[in-house]
Design a protein around this motif. Structure first.
Motif, PDB file in Angstrom:
ATOM      1  N   SER A 107      47.584  19.942  51.449  1.00 17.46           N
ATOM      2  CA  SER A 107      46.151  20.218  51.363  1.00 17.46           C
ATOM      3  C   SER A 107      45.609  20.215  49.934  1.00 17.46           C
ATOM      4  O   SER A 107      44.507  20.725  49.690  1.00 17.46           O
ATOM      5  CB  SER A 107      45.823  21.562  52.045  1.00 17.46           C
ATOM      6  OG  SER A 107      46.514  22.627  51.422  1.00 17.46           O
ATOM      7  N   PRO A 160      42.296  28.276  54.925  1.00 13.78           N
ATOM      8  CA  PRO A 160      41.333  27.821  55.928  1.00 13.78           C
ATOM      9  C   PRO A 160      41.175  28.837  57.054  1.00 13.78           C
ATOM     10  O   PRO A 160      42.057  29.663  57.298  1.00 13.78           O
ATOM     11  CB  PRO A 160      41.960  26.521  56.442  1.00 13.78           C
ATOM     12  CG  PRO A 160      43.434  26.754  56.288  1.00 13.78           C
ATOM     13  CD  PRO A 160      43.578  27.559  55.017  1.00 13.78           C
ATOM     14  N   TYR A 163      43.939  25.804  61.004  1.00 12.66           N
ATOM     15  CA  TYR A 163      44.569  24.535  60.635  1.00 12.66           C
ATOM     16  C   TYR A 163      43.665  23.374  61.026  1.00 12.66           C
ATOM     17  O   TYR A 163      43.721  22.297  60.419  1.00 12.66           O
ATOM     18  CB  TYR A 163      45.922  24.388  61.329  1.00 12.66           C
ATOM     19  CG  TYR A 163      47.069  25.075  60.615  1.00 12.66           C
ATOM     20  CD1 TYR A 163      47.321  24.852  59.260  1.00 12.66           C
ATOM     21  CD2 TYR A 163      47.929  25.930  61.293  1.00 12.66           C
ATOM     22  CE1 TYR A 163      48.377  25.463  58.610  1.00 12.66           C
ATOM     23  CE2 TYR A 163      48.991  26.551  60.657  1.00 12.66           C
ATOM     24  CZ  TYR A 163      49.208  26.313  59.311  1.00 12.66           C
ATOM     25  OH  TYR A 163      50.259  26.925  58.660  1.00 12.66           O
ATOM     26  N   ARG A 165      40.622  23.155  60.498  1.00 14.25           N
ATOM     27  CA  ARG A 165      39.505  23.068  59.548  1.00 14.25           C
ATOM     28  C   ARG A 165      39.999  22.764  58.135  1.00 14.25           C
ATOM     29  O   ARG A 165      39.290  23.014  57.164  1.00 14.25           O
ATOM     30  CB  ARG A 165      38.691  24.371  59.557  1.00 14.25           C
ATOM     31  CG  ARG A 165      38.179  24.835  60.910  1.00 14.25           C
ATOM     32  CD  ARG A 165      37.199  23.870  61.553  1.00 14.25           C
ATOM     33  NE  ARG A 165      36.004  23.630  60.762  1.00 14.25           N
ATOM     34  CZ  ARG A 165      34.881  24.363  60.856  1.00 14.25           C
ATOM     35  NH1 ARG A 165      34.820  25.378  61.708  1.00 14.25           N
ATOM     36  NH2 ARG A 165      33.826  24.057  60.127  1.00 14.25           N
ATOM     37  N   GLU A 166      41.205  22.199  58.019  1.00 19.63           N
ATOM     38  CA  GLU A 166      41.798  21.893  56.718  1.00 19.63           C
ATOM     39  C   GLU A 166      41.947  20.381  56.548  1.00 19.63           C
ATOM     40  O   GLU A 166      42.213  19.655  57.514  1.00 19.63           O
ATOM     41  CB  GLU A 166      43.174  22.562  56.593  1.00 19.63           C
ATOM     42  CG  GLU A 166      43.897  22.326  55.275  1.00 19.63           C
ATOM     43  CD  GLU A 166      43.189  22.946  54.080  1.00 19.63           C
ATOM     44  OE1 GLU A 166      42.188  22.359  53.619  1.00 19.63           O
ATOM     45  OE2 GLU A 166      43.644  24.011  53.612  1.00 19.63           O
ATOM     46  N   SER A 167      41.777  19.892  55.317  1.00 17.51           N
ATOM     47  CA  SER A 167      42.022  18.493  54.977  1.00 17.51           C
ATOM     48  C   SER A 167      43.362  18.354  54.277  1.00 17.51           C
ATOM     49  O   SER A 167      43.842  19.287  53.611  1.00 17.51           O
ATOM     50  CB  SER A 167      40.914  17.954  54.060  1.00 17.51           C
ATOM     51  OG  SER A 167      39.685  17.851  54.740  1.00 17.51           O
ATOM     52  N   ALA A 191      41.379  14.216  57.661  1.00 13.69           N
ATOM     53  CA  ALA A 191      40.214  15.100  57.617  1.00 13.69           C
ATOM     54  C   ALA A 191      39.912  15.643  59.003  1.00 13.69           C
ATOM     55  O   ALA A 191      39.935  14.901  59.988  1.00 13.69           O
ATOM     56  CB  ALA A 191      38.994  14.354  57.083  1.00 13.69           C
ATOM     57  N   GLY A 195      35.268  19.617  60.351  1.00 10.13           N
ATOM     58  CA  GLY A 195      34.863  19.925  58.982  1.00 10.13           C
ATOM     59  C   GLY A 195      35.711  21.017  58.369  1.00 10.13           C
ATOM     60  O   GLY A 195      36.437  21.736  59.057  1.00 10.13           O
ATOM     61  N   ASN A 196      35.639  21.130  57.061  1.00 11.86           N
ATOM     62  CA  ASN A 196      36.396  22.151  56.340  1.00 11.86           C
ATOM     63  C   ASN A 196      35.700  23.500  56.413  1.00 11.86           C
ATOM     64  O   ASN A 196      34.477  23.585  56.356  1.00 11.86           O
ATOM     65  CB  ASN A 196      36.585  21.770  54.881  1.00 11.86           C
ATOM     66  CG  ASN A 196      37.380  20.497  54.699  1.00 11.86           C
ATOM     67  OD1 ASN A 196      36.919  19.554  54.073  1.00 11.86           O
ATOM     68  ND2 ASN A 196      38.576  20.458  55.251  1.00 11.86           N
ATOM     69  N   GLU A 197      36.509  24.549  56.512  1.00 12.13           N
ATOM     70  CA  GLU A 197      35.975  25.910  56.488  1.00 12.13           C
ATOM     71  C   GLU A 197      37.057  26.831  55.943  1.00 12.13           C
ATOM     72  O   GLU A 197      38.196  26.800  56.412  1.00 12.13           O
ATOM     73  CB  GLU A 197      35.552  26.362  57.885  1.00 12.13           C
ATOM     74  CG  GLU A 197      34.852  27.716  57.895  1.00 12.13           C
ATOM     75  CD  GLU A 197      34.383  28.095  59.285  1.00 12.13           C
ATOM     76  OE1 GLU A 197      33.153  28.162  59.489  1.00 12.13           O
ATOM     77  OE2 GLU A 197      35.242  28.320  60.173  1.00 12.13           O
ATOM     78  N   TYR A 198      36.686  27.659  54.946  1.00 15.07           N
ATOM     79  CA  TYR A 198      37.667  28.488  54.273  1.00 15.07           C
ATOM     80  C   TYR A 198      37.239  29.955  54.251  1.00 15.07           C
ATOM     81  O   TYR A 198      36.050  30.275  54.339  1.00 15.07           O
ATOM     82  CB  TYR A 198      37.884  27.985  52.842  1.00 15.07           C
ATOM     83  CG  TYR A 198      38.406  26.571  52.797  1.00 15.07           C
ATOM     84  CD1 TYR A 198      39.741  26.301  53.032  1.00 15.07           C
ATOM     85  CD2 TYR A 198      37.543  25.501  52.568  1.00 15.07           C
ATOM     86  CE1 TYR A 198      40.219  24.994  53.010  1.00 15.07           C
ATOM     87  CE2 TYR A 198      38.012  24.198  52.546  1.00 15.07           C
ATOM     88  CZ  TYR A 198      39.353  23.954  52.772  1.00 15.07           C
ATOM     89  OH  TYR A 198      39.815  22.665  52.775  1.00 15.07           O
TER      90      TYR A 198
END
Length: 315
Positions: A107, A160, A163, A165-167, A191, A195-198
């Protein structure tokens, strides 16, 4: 799965990894804690124009995917702010009985070093550079001559929310060849469709030690998890043989395909447990771009995988 890597260097690297996290029979020396899922890969319409690889030309291919925390500690909490990142993903494309190709990524976009020898120096410096070590520590000295390693070590690695929501970014580049013999160099990127979210550090501290694997199972019970596999193509002048050289974001990115995960799998399943992922694709149409770390990583995976198999399944 044989490689041309120096056996002595591979043993020294494995020993250095063991020093960092200890030896845990039946587990991987890094990315020890993980969760498996199964699903399907569907190639993008233009994938066959990039490579003649079988999975780029078939309507679909079964896949096994393993998500993992970075450390070699099998009990590391998912919300550990220091040792759990960068998180990993390993994808196995099942092409036929005992025929497969893999993508192994993490990541963080980039790798700390260029060669196996530099990686060994880096790994050996870490345990010698604790808070009580004389200044400058071995790690500080190493960072002084390897600024990309310093950037890798100090870059934010947020946790994240899932999992899903991770690139992820493949470590090394590959040479893609199509049916016409045309070649392009590129790196895989994975991707999440969601979408990504942390999490903030404060919210991460409130999570349970296994929240990522638990959340993934709950998410899959309500529907599939989708990832898009893309390839960032190198431009003229980009170094395709150095994993620590990150290419600019304006490089062309093409769609390779979509992974649709439908269920979490039992990590104790004998067929899953024995998998040794391979950073070398070993499929016609996708080859190493010449990065020395490709062979090095493959050899470490093989040596540690054989050791893991000899120890037997963990409880």
């Amino acid at each position: 799965m044989a490689t041309d890597a120096d056996p002595a260097l591979i043993k020294n690297l494995l020993d250095a990894l063991d020093t960092l996290s200890g030896t845990h029979p039946g587990f991987r020396p890094v990315h020890a804690k993980g969760v498996f899922c199964t699903g399907t890969f569907t190639p993008a319409p233009g994938a066959a124009g990039l490579t003649r690889a079988d999975h780029a030309r078939r309507p679909s291919t079964p896949v096994v995917v393993r998500f993992s925390a970075a450390a070699g500690l099998p009990t590391i909490p998912d919300n550990d702010l220091r040792g759990a990142g960068p998180r990993g993903i390993a994808i196995r494309f099942h092409l036929a009985d005992h025929v497969h190709t893999d993508i192994v990524a993490h990541s963080h976009n980039g790798f700390p070093v260029h060669t196996g020898e530099e990686f060994l120096e880096f790994l050996r410096a870490v345990p010698l550079s604790g808070p009580d070590a004389p200044k400058p520590t071995p790690l500080e000295t190493f960072f002084g001559t390897h600024p990309r390693a310093f950037q890798f070590a100090t870059a934010p690695k947020p946790i994240p929310t899932s999992y899903a929501r991770e690139s992820f970014f493949a470590v090394t580049a590959f040479k893609f060849t199509n049916d016409s013999g045309a070649t392009r160099f590129g790196r895989f990127r994975i991707a999440p469709a969601a979408g990504n979210e942390y999490l903030s550090p404060e919210d991460a501290e409130k999570k349970s030690a296994d929240f990522l694997s638990d959340e993934l199972g709950e998410r899959l019970a309500h529907g599939p998890v989708v990832f898009h596999i893309r390839v960032q193509l190198a431009a003229a002048g980009d170094d395709v043989t150095d994993a620590s050289a990150v290419w600019p974001n304006d490089r062309e990115v093409v769609e390779f395909g979509t992974i649709t995960l439908t269920q979490q799998a039992d990590a104790h399943d004998p067929e899953l447990w024995k998998i040794i992922f391979d950073p070398i694709p070993r499929v016609a149409g996708i080859d190493s771009a010449g990065d020395p770390l490709t062979e090095i990583r493959s050899a470490i995976y093989l040596m540690s995988g054989r050791r893991r198999r000899a120890a037997g399944p963990h409880s």
